[in-house]
Design a protein around this motif. Sequence first.
Motif, PDB file in Angstrom:
ATOM      1  N   GLU A  54       8.533  -2.671  -1.774  1.00  0.00           N
ATOM      2  CA  GLU A  54       9.628  -2.263  -0.890  1.00  0.00           C
ATOM      3  C   GLU A  54      10.362  -1.108  -1.553  1.00  0.00           C
ATOM      4  N   GLU A  55      11.249  -0.456  -0.775  1.00  0.00           N
ATOM      5  CA  GLU A  55      12.031   0.614  -1.392  1.00  0.00           C
ATOM      6  C   GLU A  55      13.319   0.045  -1.976  1.00  0.00           C
ATOM      7  N   PHE A  56      13.593   0.413  -3.221  1.00  0.00           N
ATOM      8  CA  PHE A  56      14.848   0.014  -3.855  1.00  0.00           C
ATOM      9  C   PHE A  56      15.593   1.268  -4.248  1.00  0.00           C
ATOM     10  N   LYS A  57      16.683   1.533  -3.520  1.00  0.00           N
ATOM     11  CA  LYS A  57      17.416   2.781  -3.734  1.00  0.00           C
ATOM     12  C   LYS A  57      18.120   2.811  -5.092  1.00  0.00           C
ATOM     13  N   ALA A  58      18.378   1.635  -5.660  1.00  0.00           N
ATOM     14  CA  ALA A  58      19.080   1.591  -6.951  1.00  0.00           C
ATOM     15  C   ALA A  58      18.123   1.676  -8.136  1.00  0.00           C
ATOM     16  N   SER A  59      16.889   2.108  -7.898  1.00  0.00           N
ATOM     17  CA  SER A  59      15.912   2.148  -8.988  1.00  0.00           C
ATOM     18  C   SER A  59      16.325   3.143 -10.072  1.00  0.00           C
ATOM     19  N   GLU A  60      16.085   2.771 -11.303  1.00  0.00           N
ATOM     20  CA  GLU A  60      16.425   3.671 -12.417  1.00  0.00           C
ATOM     21  C   GLU A  60      15.629   3.308 -13.660  1.00  0.00           C
ATOM     22  N   THR A  82      13.244   9.969  -8.864  1.00  0.00           N
ATOM     23  CA  THR A  82      12.781  10.514  -7.597  1.00  0.00           C
ATOM     24  C   THR A  82      11.903   9.447  -6.954  1.00  0.00           C
ATOM     25  N   THR A  83      12.063   9.242  -5.661  1.00  0.00           N
ATOM     26  CA  THR A  83      11.275   8.220  -4.964  1.00  0.00           C
ATOM     27  C   THR A  83      10.291   8.884  -4.004  1.00  0.00           C
ATOM     28  N   GLU A  84       9.074   8.378  -4.006  1.00  0.00           N
ATOM     29  CA  GLU A  84       8.076   8.889  -3.063  1.00  0.00           C
ATOM     30  C   GLU A  84       7.521   7.718  -2.253  1.00  0.00           C
ATOM     31  N   ASP A  90      -3.589   2.922   6.442  1.00  0.00           N
ATOM     32  CA  ASP A  90      -3.019   3.413   7.703  1.00  0.00           C
ATOM     33  C   ASP A  90      -1.709   2.737   8.105  1.00  0.00           C
ATOM     34  N   HIS A  91      -1.438   1.575   7.560  1.00  0.00           N
ATOM     35  CA  HIS A  91      -0.251   0.855   8.024  1.00  0.00           C
ATOM     36  C   HIS A  91       0.607   0.268   6.903  1.00  0.00           C
ATOM     37  N   GLN A  92       0.324   0.637   5.668  1.00  0.00           N
ATOM     38  CA  GLN A  92       1.070   0.022   4.572  1.00  0.00           C
ATOM     39  C   GLN A  92       1.612   1.083   3.609  1.00  0.00           C
ATOM     40  N   PHE A  93       2.914   0.958   3.291  1.00  0.00           N
ATOM     41  CA  PHE A  93       3.533   1.912   2.368  1.00  0.00           C
ATOM     42  C   PHE A  93       3.980   1.222   1.088  1.00  0.00           C
ATOM     43  N   VAL A  94       3.996   1.983   0.012  1.00  0.00           N
ATOM     44  CA  VAL A  94       4.594   1.515  -1.241  1.00  0.00           C
ATOM     45  C   VAL A  94       5.551   2.619  -1.698  1.00  0.00           C
ATOM     46  N   TYR A  95       6.322   2.333  -2.748  1.00  0.00           N
ATOM     47  CA  TYR A  95       7.326   3.300  -3.216  1.00  0.00           C
ATOM     48  C   TYR A  95       7.096   3.590  -4.698  1.00  0.00           C
ATOM     49  N   HIS A  96       6.821   4.851  -4.960  1.00  0.00           N
ATOM     50  CA  HIS A  96       6.616   5.272  -6.355  1.00  0.00           C
ATOM     51  C   HIS A  96       7.881   5.965  -6.853  1.00  0.00           C
ATOM     52  N   TYR A  97       8.261   5.648  -8.081  1.00  0.00           N
ATOM     53  CA  TYR A  97       9.469   6.226  -8.675  1.00  0.00           C
ATOM     54  C   TYR A  97       9.068   6.984  -9.931  1.00  0.00           C
ATOM     55  N   THR A 223      -8.590  19.932  -3.208  1.00  0.00           N
ATOM     56  CA  THR A 223      -7.292  19.486  -3.704  1.00  0.00           C
ATOM     57  C   THR A 223      -7.347  18.076  -4.302  1.00  0.00           C
ATOM     58  N   THR A 224      -6.543  17.884  -5.325  1.00  0.00           N
ATOM     59  CA  THR A 224      -6.446  16.564  -5.951  1.00  0.00           C
ATOM     60  C   THR A 224      -5.749  15.631  -4.962  1.00  0.00           C
ATOM     61  N   ASP A 225      -6.268  14.420  -4.848  1.00  0.00           N
ATOM     62  CA  ASP A 225      -5.698  13.482  -3.887  1.00  0.00           C
ATOM     63  C   ASP A 225      -4.227  13.184  -4.223  1.00  0.00           C
ATOM     64  N   PRO A 226      -3.378  13.013  -3.196  1.00  0.00           N
ATOM     65  CA  PRO A 226      -1.951  12.712  -3.436  1.00  0.00           C
ATOM     66  C   PRO A 226      -1.717  11.465  -4.297  1.00  0.00           C
ATOM     67  N   ILE A 227      -2.723  10.609  -4.400  1.00  0.00           N
ATOM     68  CA  ILE A 227      -2.563   9.400  -5.230  1.00  0.00           C
ATOM     69  C   ILE A 227      -2.257   9.773  -6.689  1.00  0.00           C
ATOM     70  N   TRP A 228      -2.748  10.958  -7.102  1.00  0.00           N
ATOM     71  CA  TRP A 228      -2.547  11.444  -8.474  1.00  0.00           C
ATOM     72  C   TRP A 228      -1.062  11.644  -8.767  1.00  0.00           C
ATOM     73  N   LYS A 229      -0.417  12.450  -7.910  1.00  0.00           N
ATOM     74  CA  LYS A 229       1.000  12.763  -8.156  1.00  0.00           C
ATOM     75  C   LYS A 229       1.894  11.556  -7.918  1.00  0.00           C
ATOM     76  N   ALA A 230       1.452  10.637  -7.062  1.00  0.00           N
ATOM     77  CA  ALA A 230       2.261   9.434  -6.845  1.00  0.00           C
ATOM     78  C   ALA A 230       2.305   8.595  -8.125  1.00  0.00           C
ATOM     79  N   HIS A 231       1.186   8.531  -8.832  1.00  0.00           N
ATOM     80  CA  HIS A 231       1.096   7.652 -10.003  1.00  0.00           C
ATOM     81  C   HIS A 231       1.523   8.295 -11.314  1.00  0.00           C
ATOM     82  N   PHE A 232       1.485   9.634 -11.388  1.00  0.00           N
ATOM     83  CA  PHE A 232       1.765  10.302 -12.655  1.00  0.00           C
ATOM     84  C   PHE A 232       2.931  11.266 -12.527  1.00  0.00           C
TER      85      PHE A 232
END
Length: 408
Positions: A54-60, A82-84, A90-97, A223-232
């Motif tokens: 889930e998204e947690f806006k207070a992440s730090e 920064t949150t991404e 197709d139907h599931q999101f996660v939140y990378h910080y 192009t490098t898949d967006p999964i790269w920048k989400a994780h690193f």
Amino acid sequence: MKKRSALFVVIVHVLLLHAVYAQTHSFKDVPKRIILNLTASPESSMAVTWRTSEEFKASEVQYAVSTQWTDFKKSVTKVNVTTEKFAINDHQFVYHYSGVLNGLKPGTTYVYRVGHDSVWSEWNQFKTAGKDDAPFKFVYFGDPQNDIKEHVSRVFREAYKLAPDACFWLTAGDLAAYPTDDLWGELFDAAGFIYRVTPSVMVPGNHDRSVVMVDGKETRLKTTDPIWKAHFTLPENGIAGLEETSYYVDYQGVRFLMLNTNDKLQEQAEWMEKLLSKNPNKWTIVALHYPFYNTGSDHDTKAVRIALLPIIDKYNVDLVLQGHDHTYARTFKLRDGRVVPVDGKGTVYVVSVSGPKAYALNTKYKDLMAKIGDKISSFQVISVEANKLSFTTYTAAGAVYDSFELRK
Ligand SMILES: [Fe+2]
């Protein structure tokens, strides 16, 4: 009867409280896939990335200089992140910080944790680079790529056992066969807590590119898949358009040029030329996915050779770390495609594979090879001192397979 109804009220109350607590604190949604990455200033900063469902806006991120007791908690610094929002299907999101810890002291051990509200990771530790040239070691891996959970786990863990004091891990591309969430999950599971305590740098390989269907056929983009920048959270000091996939890091007397060989080779060649013509470091190491002298199957990564090899030769890069060929191959010292004396100017090129996929040996360049072999899952421990670079290849079983030294 009165007692029973009172008990009933208490039970209902506890259940309600529990439900409210679970809703507001989502205690099961602990930070996952936590990883440290080197920044362009490893003596004064460190990057950390993680995710939640889930998204947690207070992440730090919270950090402090490490202490022998738990009193470091009194002097914690907080870093906003920064949150991404990232689609894993197709139907599931996660939140990378991602957060970058800046203003750190060189050569200092820090504790950090990541999280939100009352949900935190454990405290982990890392050490910043020294500000001057000084001996250090790092570990290099070729392609993990296949059957990561099943087979790469032991390679990563053996590397940590044999070189727990490595300052960072370097991976030369093809982290997973496809840029899918499940396979990347295997990668993080294989590395376990190690990604949380040993920073990483990596370059993308062909398998790290985005996959699309064109006319019903699976096609890889450049192009490098967006999964790269989400994780690193990797440096962005390379050319425009290849941020976090092509960059450089100076670490205690070594310039590491990390190249993205999927795209923009000519631009990267010009960028390399600029960086190497004004290089204050004693040693230079290049990491890229496609090898210059192929030893796997019918591979011939000619475009990379044409674009980049003249720069490697011109500036006497000491060592080139590569992947893709799924073999083990280490050249003699080479210049302009020929073997040169050990004490002459030249470059040693290595291909290795940490995963279980093996290609048949291509012997086209066998005269240039000091050591060559197939079906060897390995990792490499590289120690750099002022006048000596020591390189040791260990097999997945922990045995020494190859070693050499460079002196200057
Ligand atoms: Fe590859």
